[in-house]
Design a protein around this motif. Structure first.
Motif, PDB file in Angstrom:
ATOM      1  N   LEU A  12       0.802  -1.215   0.000  1.00 26.74           N
ATOM      2  CA  LEU A  12       0.000   0.000   0.000  1.00 26.74           C
ATOM      3  C   LEU A  12       0.844   1.279   0.000  1.00 26.74           C
ATOM      4  N   ASP A  13       2.167   1.135  -0.006  1.00 25.35           N
ATOM      5  CA  ASP A  13       3.063   2.290  -0.001  1.00 25.35           C
ATOM      6  C   ASP A  13       3.493   2.578  -1.435  1.00 25.35           C
ATOM      7  N   LEU A  14       2.779   3.465  -2.107  1.00 26.13           N
ATOM      8  CA  LEU A  14       3.007   3.720  -3.526  1.00 26.13           C
ATOM      9  C   LEU A  14       4.219   4.615  -3.757  1.00 26.13           C
ATOM     10  N   GLU A  15       4.791   4.481  -4.941  1.00 20.59           N
ATOM     11  CA  GLU A  15       5.888   5.346  -5.384  1.00 20.59           C
ATOM     12  C   GLU A  15       5.299   6.492  -6.199  1.00 20.59           C
ATOM     13  N   GLN A  16       5.630   7.731  -5.835  1.00 18.96           N
ATOM     14  CA  GLN A  16       5.183   8.866  -6.629  1.00 18.96           C
ATOM     15  C   GLN A  16       6.188   9.099  -7.751  1.00 18.96           C
ATOM     16  N   ILE A  17       5.713   9.045  -9.000  1.00 23.63           N
ATOM     17  CA  ILE A  17       6.619   9.183 -10.140  1.00 23.63           C
ATOM     18  C   ILE A  17       6.431  10.518 -10.871  1.00 23.63           C
ATOM     19  N   GLU A  18       5.379  11.247 -10.542  1.00 27.46           N
ATOM     20  CA  GLU A  18       5.124  12.568 -11.121  1.00 27.46           C
ATOM     21  C   GLU A  18       3.997  13.193 -10.315  1.00 27.46           C
ATOM     22  N   VAL A  19       3.734  14.476 -10.520  1.00 24.38           N
ATOM     23  CA  VAL A  19       2.610  15.115  -9.842  1.00 24.38           C
ATOM     24  C   VAL A  19       1.327  14.380 -10.224  1.00 24.38           C
ATOM     25  N   ASN A  20       0.596  13.896  -9.209  1.00 27.97           N
ATOM     26  CA  ASN A  20      -0.689  13.198  -9.401  1.00 27.97           C
ATOM     27  C   ASN A  20      -0.550  11.827 -10.061  1.00 27.97           C
ATOM     28  N   ILE A  21       0.650  11.294 -10.144  1.00 33.53           N
ATOM     29  CA  ILE A  21       0.853   9.978 -10.757  1.00 33.53           C
ATOM     30  C   ILE A  21       1.662   9.113  -9.793  1.00 33.53           C
ATOM     31  N   PHE A  22       1.147   7.910  -9.520  1.00 34.76           N
ATOM     32  CA  PHE A  22       1.766   7.003  -8.558  1.00 34.76           C
ATOM     33  C   PHE A  22       1.873   5.608  -9.183  1.00 34.76           C
TER      34      PHE A  22
END
Length: 285
Positions: A12-22
């Motif tokens: 449940l610990d997502l990686e943020q790869i861009e603004v508003n994108i995980f």
């Protein structure tokens, strides 16, 4: 490899790869499709990461559009639909291999003083200490655990009524089921983790209420099933690592689809979450 609960928190610990994108991890499995509760939980995490923490989620509505492929990451794209004085709305699309497999709308609410309260009563059922663990019960009968059991290992599940194993035992059974559940270990104090853990768990047993009159819940299946949509309303704070009663029933099954509704109570009898889900059922040839 950590414990099943540690693996759930990591999932449940997502990686943020861009603004508003995980980006979310999808475990490598031998099963045909990604577990719907995983996608719903991850999508809710993505939405929550774009909302002020003082506004907890109060509802979500989701559609399972395509089966996800195990082992392939899922990208979650968040659309900031609305930021109001009291409510915040987010739309999330789960994309895998260039195709949208999941769509969720979640609403967040700044807590307010309530002018009145009421709720339905918690059913009178045996305490979780008085019913066996589902994994122990299934393992003792089957001698081995089904492959999808890996999705349930983070949780201690205990069916209130005994499991039925034969067609004869199913005769006259009502379309309802109840299960005690909690994580198999302590979770961090972050309320979002508890909310998303229960979102994950809410998809594990809800369609049992549809199936219970026609086939054993464990063992060989006569019907292939898939979740079509899923809705949840979060009424009060709770902890997913403390016992919760998940009361489930099916008001109708027709046209290859079965509808199930659930109510989740804490140990003190407070209704903390309401759930609705429709599933597709097809006889296995």
């Amino acid at each position: 490899m950590g414990s099943p609960v540690d693996n759930l928190v990591d999932l449940l610990d997502l990686e943020q790869i861009e603004v508003n994108i995980f980006r979310g991890r999808s475990p490598e499995e031998s099963l045909q499709r990604v577990f719907g509760g995983q996608v719903a939980g991850q999508a809710l995490v993505a939405a929550s990461r774009t909302v002020d923490p003082d506004r907890p989620v109060h509802s979500l509505h989701a559609y399972f559009l395509r089966p996800g492929t195990p082992g392939v990451p899922i990208v979650y794209q968040v659309d900031r639909i609305r930021d109001g004085r009291s409510f915040t709305t987010r739309r999330v699309l789960g994309v895998q291999q260039g195709k949208t497999i999941f769509a969720l709308t979640a609403d967040f609410h700044l807590p307010e003083e309530t002018p009145f309260e009421h709720q339905t009563a918690m059913p009178d059922v045996p305490a979780p200490e008085d019913v066996p663990s589902a994994l122990d019960e299934v393992g003792s009968v089957l001698g081995e655990l089904p492959p999808f059991i890996s999705r349930r290992q983070p949780f201690d599940l205990r069916y209130v009524e005994r499991l039925r194993w034969t067609e004869e035992e199913l005769k006259g059974v009502e379309p309802r089921s109840a299960v005690w559940l909690r994580t198999n270990g302590t979770l961090p104090d972050d309320p979002l983790i508890h909310t998303c853990a229960v979102t994950y768990a809410s998809d594990m047993t809800l369609l049992d209420a549809v199936r219970v009159p026609v086939e054993p819940l464990w063992g060989k299946r006569h019907f292939d099933m898939a979740s079509l949509d899923h809705a949840m309303w979060f009424h009060r704070p709770f902890r997913a690592d403390e016992w919760l009663l998940y009361q489930q029933e099916s008001p109708v099954a027709v046209g290859g689809r079965g509808l199930a509704r659930g109510q989740i109570f804490d140990r003190q009898g407070r209704l903390v979450v309401s759930v609705m889900q429709e599933g597709l059922f097809r006889r296995i040839a």
